[in-house]
Design a protein around this motif. Structure first.
Motif, PDB file in Angstrom:
ATOM      1  N   GLY A 109       0.808  -1.216   0.000  1.00  0.00           N
ATOM      2  CA  GLY A 109       0.000   0.000   0.000  1.00  0.00           C
ATOM      3  C   GLY A 109       0.841   1.267   0.000  1.00  0.00           C
ATOM      4  O   GLY A 109       0.491   2.258  -0.664  1.00  0.00           O
ATOM      5  N   ALA A 129       2.081   1.709  -3.510  1.00  0.00           N
ATOM      6  CA  ALA A 129       1.002   2.223  -4.361  1.00  0.00           C
ATOM      7  C   ALA A 129       0.736   3.703  -4.084  1.00  0.00           C
ATOM      8  O   ALA A 129       0.454   4.473  -5.014  1.00  0.00           O
ATOM      9  CB  ALA A 129      -0.267   1.407  -4.142  1.00  0.00           C
ATOM     10  N   ARG A 130       0.834   4.105  -2.825  1.00  0.00           N
ATOM     11  CA  ARG A 130       0.634   5.522  -2.497  1.00  0.00           C
ATOM     12  C   ARG A 130       1.708   6.388  -3.145  1.00  0.00           C
ATOM     13  O   ARG A 130       1.423   7.489  -3.648  1.00  0.00           O
ATOM     14  CB  ARG A 130       0.653   5.713  -0.979  1.00  0.00           C
ATOM     15  CG  ARG A 130       0.355   7.152  -0.555  1.00  0.00           C
ATOM     16  CD  ARG A 130       0.256   7.286   0.946  1.00  0.00           C
ATOM     17  NE  ARG A 130       1.539   7.121   1.593  1.00  0.00           N
ATOM     18  CZ  ARG A 130       1.732   7.199   2.908  1.00  0.00           C
ATOM     19  NH1 ARG A 130       0.695   7.410   3.709  1.00  0.00           N
ATOM     20  NH2 ARG A 130       2.935   7.038   3.426  1.00  0.00           N
ATOM     21  N   HIS A 161      -4.559  -2.686  -5.665  1.00  0.00           N
ATOM     22  CA  HIS A 161      -4.090  -1.388  -6.176  1.00  0.00           C
ATOM     23  C   HIS A 161      -4.006  -1.368  -7.700  1.00  0.00           C
ATOM     24  O   HIS A 161      -3.428  -0.429  -8.268  1.00  0.00           O
ATOM     25  CB  HIS A 161      -2.739  -1.055  -5.554  1.00  0.00           C
ATOM     26  CG  HIS A 161      -2.790  -0.961  -4.065  1.00  0.00           C
ATOM     27  ND1 HIS A 161      -3.366   0.099  -3.409  1.00  0.00           N
ATOM     28  CD2 HIS A 161      -2.368  -1.829  -3.099  1.00  0.00           C
ATOM     29  CE1 HIS A 161      -3.292  -0.091  -2.103  1.00  0.00           C
ATOM     30  NE2 HIS A 161      -2.694  -1.243  -1.884  1.00  0.00           N
TER      31      HIS A 161
END
Length: 522
Positions: A359, A362-363, A401
């Protein structure tokens, strides 16, 4: 019999701009094909054999055919600087043509190609791969004893020195900056493939290592470790890192770092020097290389990797031209290897920590406004405890994602992997709109699409032997068909739609490993 339930929902009003000139383009978060569809890449690296002469993969055309039969739609094709430019300013065009032959196989088989300029330990001179000997500006420093944990050999003095000179663009043969030579070599390679749409982009440097800038990075992480562990754990960790075989010692302390909160704290407190190196060295390097490529090829995306220790807290920014204008058509291409399995330790089913780390990657891609493509992951040997669960958890995190990926690697045993059936599950290859949600379970595929493109098919790969029972609901107008390769093509006649594929049944041949097709010959 393997049953698949597929559900897709198409809702919305607008469409993506089409890619220019018949080439794949990076637009915002997505890779977009010439029809304006979002591409989701599932692929495999082709791979280790390319690191040594003759610098080509061992796979024949038959193995590339097998890749396509498995439903994978892309490969990361390795090359190295030593093969491309064996002498300063002299390029081996005969080698490039042998590389182009593999690209032609991919074109004929419908596979897309990312060309990767690979390196490990900077150069073959240091028992790695990458730079030619003439590009190793190491002041004559000698290698010390070899560490069996190969990645720790990045800390060898000549490797650190060679990287430092590379990042500084120190003058090499003929007084030409060594990084400038590298950029010119990329321009030469791009000139050969600039008219080839099968090549969808250029991965400009594999796992860029910081050189001696790793020292403040290690100190920062060491200080962070000191804050979250006991003195006894720290002593065990130091002893393990100093050992010729660190994996066995690290097994004792790995449990201390499995808590997602601990991992987050380490990243927050230790990641500053990583971001600083990337801002000060890696971004200017990427700017130089992308600018050189753009002078001969403005259509292919460039894939930019963070440092191998920086993907979760990267300091990367969009590379820019000498004028200061940011380059467009850029893909964020980190790698993700699960730490325990890389040390050949059993996967502890740390699903929450894994999802947290993916995550964060992906951010970073969202903040950079670039597509996310995980260029390497996996590398889990058969028989490793929890290996199948690790593969499934990684795939689920990537799907959350909507990330593309490329598994490491197609080695001789790849067709016999016990988790190959997970790598070849059904998935959407090209989405006529903006994908908003993707979930692939053992027997289900759910896809949500917004901003639907009318009269353009969404392509979902299914095994050719699948016999789906598909119900399509769109005012009686939506259509679907099976292609000769087994894919579903689903087309909406209007920009707004609701589409449901309730179920599909996919029988597979009897095989103790559940493989869908014949194995490739080793």
């Amino acid at each position: 019999m393997l049953a698949h339930r597929l559900a897709a929902f198409l809702l919305a009003t607008a469409s993506l701009a089409h890619a220019a000139d018949g080439f794949v383009q990076a637009k915002g978060r997505w890779l977009v094909d010439p029809q304006g569809r979002v591409l989701i890449l599932h692929g495999v690296n082709v791979a280790n054999a390319s690191k040594r002469p003759p610098y080509l993969p061992w796979q024949t055309r038959a193995e590339f055919e097998q890749i396509a039969r498995w439903g994978l739609n892309s490969v990361r094709l390795l090359t190295v600087w030593a093969a491309l430019e064996p002498e300063p300013g002299t390029y081996d065009d005969a080698y490039i043509e042998r590389l182009a032959e593999r690209v032609r196989w991919c074109r004929e088989l419908g596979l897309m190609v990312v060309l990767d300029m690979h390196q490990d330990l900077y150069s073959e001179k240091y028992r790695g791969d990458g730079a030619p000997p003439w590009a190793c500006l190491d002041d004559g420093l000698a290698m010390g004893p070899w560490n069996r944990a190969w990645f720790l050999n990045y800390l060898q003095p000549p490797v650190l020195k060679a990287f430092d000179r590379f990042w500084a663009n120190a003058p090499g043969p003929g007084g030409v900056g060594i990084q400038g030579r590298f950029a010119a070599a990329w321009a030469h390679l791009a000139r050969r493939f600039r008219d080839e749409p099968t090549v969808i982009g250029y991965d400009i440097l594999n796992e860029p290592f910081p050189g001696s800038a790793v020292q403040p990075i290690l100190l920062a992480y060491g200080a962070a470790v000191a804050k979250v562990t006991s003195p006894e754990t720290r002593m065990k960790l130091l002893a393990a890192l100093a050992s010729p075989e660190p994996a066995s010692g690290l097994a004792e302390v790995a449990a201390q770092f499995r808590d997602p909160r601990v991992a987050q704290r380490l990243i927050a407190e230790g990641g500053g020097p990583v971001a600083r190196f990337e801002r000060q060295r890696l971004v200017p390097f990427a700017s130089r290389v992308v600018t050189a490529i753009r002078q001969v090829d403005r259509r292919h995306p460039c894939f930019i990797e963070p440092t191998p220790i920086g993907a979760v807290r990267t300091g990367l920014a969009r590379p820019s031209a000498p004028s200061g204008e940011p380059h467009t058509n850029i893909v964020f291409a980190p790698h993700y290897y699960e730490g325990t399995t890389e040390l050949r330790l059993p996967y502890a089913k740390d699903r929450a920590r894994l999802r947290m780390l993916v995550g964060l990657v992906a951010r970073a891609a969202r903040q950079l406004e670039m597509p996310l493509w995980v260029g390497e992951w996996g590398n889990i040997p058969a028989g490793l405890g929890g290996g199948r669960e690790c593969i499934r958890d990684c795939l689920d995190a990537f799907n959350t994602h909507l990330a593309g990926w490329c598994y490491w690697e197609y080695g001789r045993t790849f067709p016999k992997l016990p988790h190959l059936d997970l790598l070849t599950r059904p998935y959407p290859q090209a989405v006529a709109g903006v994908p908003a949600r993707l979930r692939i379970a053992e027997h289900e595929l759910e896809l949500r699409i917004e901003k639907v493109l009318p009269r353009v098919p969404t392509v979902v790969w299914l095994p050719p032997d699948a016999k789906p029972e598909v119900t399509v609901e769109l005012d009686g107008k939506a259509t679907w068909r099976r292609t000769p390769t087994g894919s579903l093509e689903i087309t909406s006649p209007t920009p707004a739609a609701a589409l449901t594929l309730p179920s599909a049944t996919s029988p597979r041949k009897k095989d103790p490993r559940g493989l869908p097709y014949r194995e490739a010959e080793p």
